[in-house]
Design a protein around this motif. Structure first.
Motif, short mmCIF file in Angstrom:
data_model
loop_
_atom_site.label_atom_id
_atom_site.label_comp_id
_atom_site.label_asym_id
_atom_site.label_seq_id
_atom_site.Cartn_x
_atom_site.Cartn_y
_atom_site.Cartn_z
N SER A 164 43.54 41.62 42.59
CA SER A 164 43.35 42.32 43.87
C SER A 164 44.48 43.31 44.12
N ILE A 165 45.70 42.98 43.68
CA ILE A 165 46.83 43.90 43.86
C ILE A 165 46.68 45.12 42.97
N LEU A 166 46.27 44.91 41.72
CA LEU A 166 46.04 46.04 40.83
C LEU A 166 44.95 46.96 41.35
N SER A 167 43.90 46.35 41.89
CA SER A 167 42.79 47.14 42.43
C SER A 167 43.25 47.97 43.62
N LEU A 168 44.04 47.36 44.52
CA LEU A 168 44.54 48.09 45.69
C LEU A 168 45.49 49.21 45.27
#
Length: 638
Positions: free
Chosen positions: A68-72
């Motif tokens: 989720s952090i990479l996506s954001l």
């Protein structure tokens, strides 16, 4: 506050604590930016990106938080690229996205349906940054893994949900295109398109394929296979009814038994493939088998991948070779194919029968109606060939398992006494709905006349009962006793849930103001007991061959495909809404031609597609420019 100051103000005792803290503050600064009244002030966005970039340098206490952090981070970098135009931001966004999708694809801890969507996205990025071999490798593996999320242990509603909620709708289209453009060969492309499309229908067809030869030669293996295929093909909600417990325990028992049955089924399948002559049992067809499927006419696969902007592919399968045509324009999609097949509209070629398989966005394309429809023009499909549609080559093979013998029996005067004694083998069931409950349903005053005109052209000795205003239960009870069924009613295509696409019938509940429905799912779920007499289903209703759900386009789920799965070798249907009077005109002409003297030169399955082509062509010849009027009508099947 700058990003560096923000980092300086954050301290933790351990590395595993630092990652989530940095990510938390990055989220807050991201929220602050998107709630500001000044989106061109990028200070808050800069801080959020710096904090998130720092967070991914440390291990996460919970590894599932990293995606989720990479996506954001990729999203914020892309946002900043659109504001500032810095190509470095764009490249970082691509790299982070690729890392995210690749990590998910290679992780055994991520559920397979999540991995599948991630794999597709990673492959598309790899393709566009110039790594086609890696892109194809991921796509191929993902396509072969599709049964893992549309598995036999799930009910059909769950299978449909699993496929639609992940980004897999272009998986087959892109895989086929990558195979062609990456030098993998035409057969590999066809194989991927076959496996990657129609997963739900394919599983059901595998379970219902004709194995009568195996029954005679290997009765023990047949009995075990038949027992297991019936068990796993029973809807799970019905399977739970055999247990006397309630609640979660019931479902757990049913799920455990279903999974065990699937495992036993796979073992039985492996054992069958060890038998001489059954090595390819329920496997994709070989190139030789593919070409033999085209003995009655070419099969055309038209692919529409989304990895290209202006390039599509067409694969032509004939009984002597398989050809690939590449890079043709939308506006002339059909003409290059017909030219390649040397179908110029002359008298000796305009009766050639071809089968269309549209992939992706082209699964709804009316190939049979393509061209210029001015009087005397041969620049159109109608003038050059008889068109049929089929979801996959496997579906075509499934539809041809039965011979079309109804007309042969009717034509043999010596068998008429036997025919009366076996009326269920020769019965045409007419289902009419002159009025329908519900405020959205208009009256269909022409259906009674349609039924009467059909009765007038039927051959002597053919039983043709008429069900007026029946309920869905009435219809289902009668379907298995009919060779031909004809619906004259309203039809609805359900975009949100294609399995709920339905024919509207009479609701026997006097307190209800809504019609009864015979849904595609009802038909699917009532086919565990084979309808051995089924041969032809005529759906004289709107949108019976329409699936407008983009995520499930390649599953080809609609009312017509449900009837084909039920065992009807031929289904006559509509691609969109059709006028009541034209529906009646086409239907009556079809039966007149089918049972008339002119059909005697046509043999077997071809009689049906030829008669329907002639019926539609008669309406087309009167009003060629009215494509909305004549073009909805299509033949699907053998």
């Amino acid at each position: 506050m700058t990003g560096e100051l923000a980092l300086a103000g954050l301290s933790t005792d351990s590395e595993t604590d630092r990652a989530p803290v940095l990510a938390h503050w990055g989220n807050l600064w991201e929220l602050k930016y998107f709630t500001t009244d000044d989106p061109d002030n990028l200070d808050q966005l800069d801080v959020a990106i710096i904090l998130l970039q720092e967070s991914i340098l440390f291990p996460f206490r919970c590894p599932q938080d990293a995606p989720s952090i990479l996506s954001l981070l990729a999203h914020l970098l892309l946002t900043r690229f659109h504001r500032r135009g810095d190509l470095d931001d764009l490249n970082q966004a691509i790299n982070h996205s690729l890392q995210l999708f690749s990590d998910m694809w290679n992780s055994t801890n991520v559920p397979y349906d999540f991995r599948l969507g991630a794999g597709r996205s990673a492959a598309v990025i790899l393709w566009h940054i110039g790594e086609p071999e890696k892109a194809f490798e991921i796509h191929e593996e993902a396509i072969y893994g599709l049964p893992a999320i549309s598995q036999r242990s799930l009910g059909r509603a769950s299978q449909q949900s699993a496929l639609s909620r992940r980004n897999v709708n272009q998986l087959a289209a892109n895989g086929g295109a990558m195979a062609l453009h990456n030098g993998q060969g035409v057969y590999n492309a066809i194989e991927l398109l076959e496996i990657g499309r129609g997963s739900i229908l394919g599983l059901a067809m595998d379970c219902r394929s004709d194995i009568s030869d195996m029954k005679a030669r290997h009765p023990d293996q047949f009995n075990e296979f038949e027992r297991l295929r019936r068990e796993i093909d029973t809807p799970l909600v019905e399977a739970t009814a055999i247990y006397n417990t309630i609640g979660d325990q019931t479902r757990n028992l049913a799920l455990n038994r279903r999974m065990l049955a699937v495992s036993e089924y796979q073992s039985a399948l492996a054992a069958i493939r060890q038998l001489p002559g059954y090595e390819g049992f329920l496997l994709p067809p070989s190139p030789e088998d593919l070409m033999s499927m085209a003995i009655d006419g070419p099969i055309i696969i038209v692919n529409c991948p989304d990895i290209y902007v202006d390039c599509n592919d067409a694969i032509i399968i004939t009984c002597t070779e398989i050809k690939a045509l590449l890079a043709w324009l939308w506006a002339v999609a059909v003409e290059p194919i017909l030219d390649e097949l040397e179908l110029d509209g002359s008298d000796d070629t305009n009766q050639t029968h071809i089968w269309w398989i549209g992939v992706g966005a082209l699964s709804r394309a009316p190939f049979h109606a393509a061209g210029y429809h001015t009087p005397g023009s041969l620049q159109n499909t109608m003038s050059r060939a008889i068109s049929s549609y089929i979801p996959t080559i496997k579906a075509l093979s499934y539809a041809r398992q039965k011979e079309f013998t109804l007309l042969d029996r009717l034509a043999d005067d010596a068998n008429k006494a036997e025919m009366h004694a076996s009326a269920s083998d020769n019965q045409l069931l007419l289902i009419t709905m002159q009025s329908t409950q519900g405020s959205q349903s208009s009256a269909l005053p022409g259906v009674k006349q349609e039924a009467n005109r059909i009765l007038a052209v039927l051959p002597h000795g053919m039983s043709a009962p008429v069900l007026e205003q029946p309920s869905a239960r009435d219809v289902l009870q009668r379907l298995r006793f009919s060779s031909i069924i004809h619906f004259a009613c309203h039809g609805i295509s359900d975009e949100d849930d294609p399995s709920q696409s339905r024919l509207l019938l009479h609701n026997p509940d006097p307190t209800s103001s809504e019609p009864d429905s015979l849904t595609a799912r009802d038909i699917f779920d009532h086919t565990s007991v084979e309808w051995s007499g089924a041969q032809l289903a005529y759906l004289s209703a709107c949108s019976t061959a329409d699936n407008s759900n983009v995520e499930l386009a390649d599953e080809v789920i609609h009312i017509a495909s449900a009837f084909q799965l039920a065992g009807f070798s031929h289904v006559l249907a509509t691609m969109w809404k059709a006028r009541d009077d034209i529906c009646s005109e086409v239907a009556v002409e079809f039966y007149r031609v089918l049972f008339g003297e002119t059909s005697k030169g046509e043999l077997g399955h071809r009689k049906v597609s030829w008669a329907f082509h002639e019926a539609v062509k008669k309406v087309w010849s009167k009003r060629p420019d009215n494509a909305l009027g004549w073009a909805p009508f299509i033949h699907t099947g053998a």
